[in-house]
Enzyme design. Structure first.
Site, PDB file in Angstrom:
ATOM      1  N   ASP A   1      -2.463  -0.940  -3.778  1.00  0.00           N
ATOM      2  CA  ASP A   1      -2.228   0.302  -3.061  1.00  0.00           C
ATOM      3  C   ASP A   1      -0.792   0.376  -2.564  1.00  0.00           C
ATOM      4  OD1 ASP A   1      -3.058   2.682  -2.119  1.00  0.00           O
ATOM      5  OD2 ASP A   1      -4.426   1.897  -0.598  1.00  0.00           O
TER       6      ASP A   1
ATOM      7  N   LYS B   1      -1.523  15.990  -7.340  1.00  0.00           N
ATOM      8  CA  LYS B   1      -1.459  14.592  -7.785  1.00  0.00           C
ATOM      9  C   LYS B   1      -1.298  14.472  -9.293  1.00  0.00           C
ATOM     10  CE  LYS B   1      -6.451  14.148  -8.305  1.00  0.00           C
ATOM     11  NZ  LYS B   1      -7.610  13.317  -8.260  1.00  0.00           N
TER      12      LYS B   1
ATOM     13  N   CYS C   1      -4.901   3.590   3.587  1.00  0.00           N
ATOM     14  CA  CYS C   1      -3.848   4.478   4.110  1.00  0.00           C
ATOM     15  C   CYS C   1      -3.742   4.494   5.638  1.00  0.00           C
ATOM     16  CB  CYS C   1      -4.019   5.895   3.595  1.00  0.00           C
ATOM     17  SG  CYS C   1      -5.095   6.091   2.199  1.00  0.00           S
TER      18      CYS C   1
ATOM     19  N   GLN D   1      -7.541  -2.660  -4.260  1.00  0.00           N
ATOM     20  CA  GLN D   1      -6.613  -1.691  -4.854  1.00  0.00           C
ATOM     21  C   GLN D   1      -5.199  -2.249  -4.791  1.00  0.00           C
ATOM     22  OE1 GLN D   1      -7.384   1.609  -2.129  1.00  0.00           O
ATOM     23  NE2 GLN D   1      -7.857   2.845  -3.918  1.00  0.00           N
TER      24      GLN D   1
ATOM     25  N   ARG E   1     -16.717   0.851  -0.648  1.00  0.00           N
ATOM     26  CA  ARG E   1     -17.211   2.223  -0.751  1.00  0.00           C
ATOM     27  C   ARG E   1     -18.654   2.198  -1.201  1.00  0.00           C
ATOM     28  NH1 ARG E   1     -12.029   5.018  -3.714  1.00  0.00           N
ATOM     29  NH2 ARG E   1     -10.511   4.387  -2.122  1.00  0.00           N
TER      30      ARG E   1
ATOM     31  N   HIS F   1       1.997   3.118  -0.295  1.00  0.00           N
ATOM     32  CA  HIS F   1       2.253   4.384   0.402  1.00  0.00           C
ATOM     33  C   HIS F   1       3.739   4.519   0.637  1.00  0.00           C
ATOM     34  CE1 HIS F   1      -2.047   3.702   1.299  1.00  0.00           C
ATOM     35  NE2 HIS F   1      -2.091   4.986   1.008  1.00  0.00           N
TER      36      HIS F   1
ATOM     37  N   HIS G   1       0.653   8.616  -1.848  1.00  0.00           N
ATOM     38  CA  HIS G   1      -0.241   7.474  -2.111  1.00  0.00           C
ATOM     39  C   HIS G   1      -0.028   7.151  -3.582  1.00  0.00           C
ATOM     40  CE1 HIS G   1      -3.136   8.720   1.213  1.00  0.00           C
ATOM     41  NE2 HIS G   1      -2.589   9.868   0.923  1.00  0.00           N
TER      42      HIS G   1
HETATM   43 ZN   LIG Z   1      -3.677   6.039   0.357  1.00  0.00          ZN
END
Ligand SMILES: [Zn+2]
Ligand SMILES: [Zn+2]
Length: 599
Positions: free
Chosen positions: A347, A433, A298, A345, A327, A349, A479
């Site tokens: 991912d 979420k 992000c 990911q 992580r 946004h 996200h």
């Molecule tokens: Zn994010």
């Protein structure tokens, strides 16, 4: 997480005590670690005074059954910490003594909490008294949650399943104990159903299939939890990635690429170094600057937004990246593709205006459905996590923002017609979420997709746009991950299909098998006609046909083409399908049509 102490919990916990009791009869010098309740059962960590193997399992089971029939009482006693220390010293139980010493010093036996206390992040609790439990000849240090007497335990509802090595307190500097695992249920029928499911789960275990089908591996010189995608797994990954990128393009996403590391400054702005540091790796030092491996994409995407000023006409902006993040996971928790230290990911946004939020969330939900259905999933479990409006001070963002966002999420789920569960107080401090889980064949739930609102990061990064009225405003930020981690999702796919991937994903789709050397030329002609549109191999007749068919079955290749004199003469092919067997002979064109239809 708080444990739920129900009747089944009590049965499982009591069985752990009875297991220890049974061990004491067999090995009076055994030293006991801990014996908690776990999913489906329990275990006990034990240091035996002599070597033991799996042969001990039936002996212990018999002894436990005997104890159950003896109607043993679980007697609770509250004693001072000092008295307990003396008692366990006298019983010569050093692990229990160590736990008591921790209780005395730190007020807890939880390793993580002890570390926090040592780092002075947390204050130790004062504990003066502890509870001990007696069951027959065994005495345990324990908080409780037992049946009153062993007659409450269904005698045919439990089974000891395996032994494993486990370092005391998960630390390899400590002695290795023997962990004995048991499962327990309310009836024999429930136990048998569970064991049957386990057997099926083992057949589908992605760690085993990943090795057997040569899809992925790890290497101890590279490190645990860091996945090597082998060529065949790589083919599947590339197909998934191509599909995702094509889907992004069709849905108005812009593809971006960002580095794996960034300066400390970035994660200070984002706040990760404040509230996410324990999940991040130690920094690298480059020219006296600290750089961190990124745990999330992000902050990078927000810096891309900031590359030049944005107006209301630029929104919505949808960035997507197959972004690899790192992580920290403890080595003991790493497992196959599901718990790893580095993963990619899918991912995305989205930054949008207030009047666009509802539509953007609807689009996200529709995209999740489209993508998951493509892989064969069509039953979804949906959670909507919202704030606890009685504790507004714990959340960022105004009531107006929260209500507006929650409403948008609700409408999106209802628009697609999914059932969902609202969980109050489960939202992150920065926004509500939607989590989407899928069920596999064994009814296990896998968390896959997330759509998360964020009232925090746009402000931290001073992300703004100039509105119609000339004023600067913060956009809404979403996200979203469709498949989550590609590694985890691949693990799910392997188990879901038990390695029998559908044709569009299969690493090798077709293998051509000439019956004998004389059929090689004709086989090569077939191969040439297929190789541009399909993933096809030709296996020379170095081995017998039946051996090669067996190998193709083992490799779970969807189609085999068998070519002998008869096929050559009739200018056609014989087709075999994985798991189904002979489909008879057909013209090559007919076969190609069939494949295209299937894909
Ligand atoms: Zn994010
Ligand atoms: Zn207990």
């Amino acid at each position: 997480m708080k444990k739920k102490i129900d009747h089944l919990y009590k049965i499982r916990h009591s069985l752990a005590h009875l297991l220890a009791t049974a061990v004491l009869y067999i090995d009076p010098k055994a030293k006991f670690g801990i014996g908690p309740v776990i999913e489906n059962g329990f275990y006990y960590d034990i240091l035996f005074s002599k070597k033991v193997d799996e042969g001990i399992i039936p002996v212990l089971e018999e002894k436990i059954k005997e104890l159950i029939q003896k109607n043993i009482k679980f007697e609770r006693e509250k004693v001072s910490l000092e008295k307990a220390l003396k008692l366990f010293k006298k019983l010569n139980q050093p692990f229990k003594v160590e736990l008591l010493k921790d209780l005395k010093r730190y007020g807890t036996t939880n390793y993580d909490e002890i570390i926090e206390i040592k780092l002075k992040k947390k204050k130790p609790k004062k504990i003066k008294e502890v509870t001990i439990y007696r069951s027959d000849i065994f005495i345990d240090l324990c908080e409780g949650g037992h049946v009153k007497t062993s007659s409450e335990i269904p005698i045919d509802g439990f089974k000891l399943i395996k032994l494993a090595g486990a370092y005391w307190r998960g630390d390899e500097k400590n002695p290795m104990l023997t962990r004995i695992y048991g499962v327990a249920f309310l009836s024999q029928k429930e136990l048998e159903d569970y064991l049957k499911k386990q057997e099926e789960a083992q057949k589908r275990d992605h760690r085993r299939l990943g090795e057997e089908l040569r899809l992925f591996t790890t290497n101890e010189n590279i490190g645990a939890g860091l996945i090597l995608w082998l060529p065949k797994g790589g083919i599947i990954r590339q197909i998934i990635q191509d599909f995702l990128i094509e889907t992004y393009r069709k849905n108005g996403y812009q593809l971006v690429f960002t580095p794996h590391i960034a300066k400390k400054d970035l994660f200070e702005i984002s706040g990760h170094l404040n509230f996410y540091k324990e999940n991040m790796y130690a920094p690298l030092n480059i020219e006296n600057e600290e750089y961190y491996l990124k745990p999330m994409n992000c902050p990078f995407h927000l810096m891309i937004y900031k590359a030049w000023p944005k107006s209301y006409k630029d929104l919505p902006i949808r960035y997507a990246e197959l972004g690899t993040v790192y992580r920290y996971e403890r080595s003991g928790t790493l497992s196959g593709l599901t718990r790893v230290r580095g993963f990619t990911q899918d991912d995305g946004h989205i930054l949008c205006r207030e009047d666009q939020l509802e539509e953007e969330v609807i689009k996200c939900v529709e995209l999740v459905k489209y993508v998951l259905e493509k892989f064969g999933f069509n039953e979804f479990l949906v959670d909507l996590s919202i704030w606890d409006p009685t504790k507004k001070e714990e959340y960022l963002g105004s009531s107006k923002d929260w209500n507006f966002a929650i409403n948008a999420l609700k409408k999106a789920i209802e628009n697609i017609g999914w059932e969902y569960k609202i969980t109050k107080g489960e939202a992150a401090f920065y926004g509500p979420k939607i989590d989407i889980k899928v069920k596999d064949v064994l009814e296990r739930e896998w968390q896959i997709s997330t759509i998360q609102l964020d009232f925090n990061l746009p402000k931290r990064f001073e992300i703004k746009y100039v509105d119609k009225d000339g004023k600067e405003k913060y956009p809404f930020m979403i996200h979203r991950a469709l498949l989550g981690s590609l590694e985890r999702f691949f693990g799910l796919l392997i188990e879901y299909y038990a390695g029998n991937f559908p044709l569009w994903l299969a690493p090798i789709q077709i293998v051509v098998l000439p019956v004998k050397n004389a059929n090689l030329d004709y086989s090569k002609q077939i191969y040439e006609k297929l190789k541009n549109d399909f993933r096809v191999e030709i296996w020379n007749p170095d081995e017998t046909l039946s051996k090669r068919i067996l190998n193709a079955e083992k490799e779970k290749i969807p189609y085999m083409i068998i070519v002998g004199d008869k096929e050559e003469k009739e200018n056609n092919i014989s087709v075999r399908k994985h798991q189904e067997g002979d489909l008879g002979s057909m013209k090559l064109e007919e076969f190609i049509n069939k494949l295209n239809k299937e894909i």
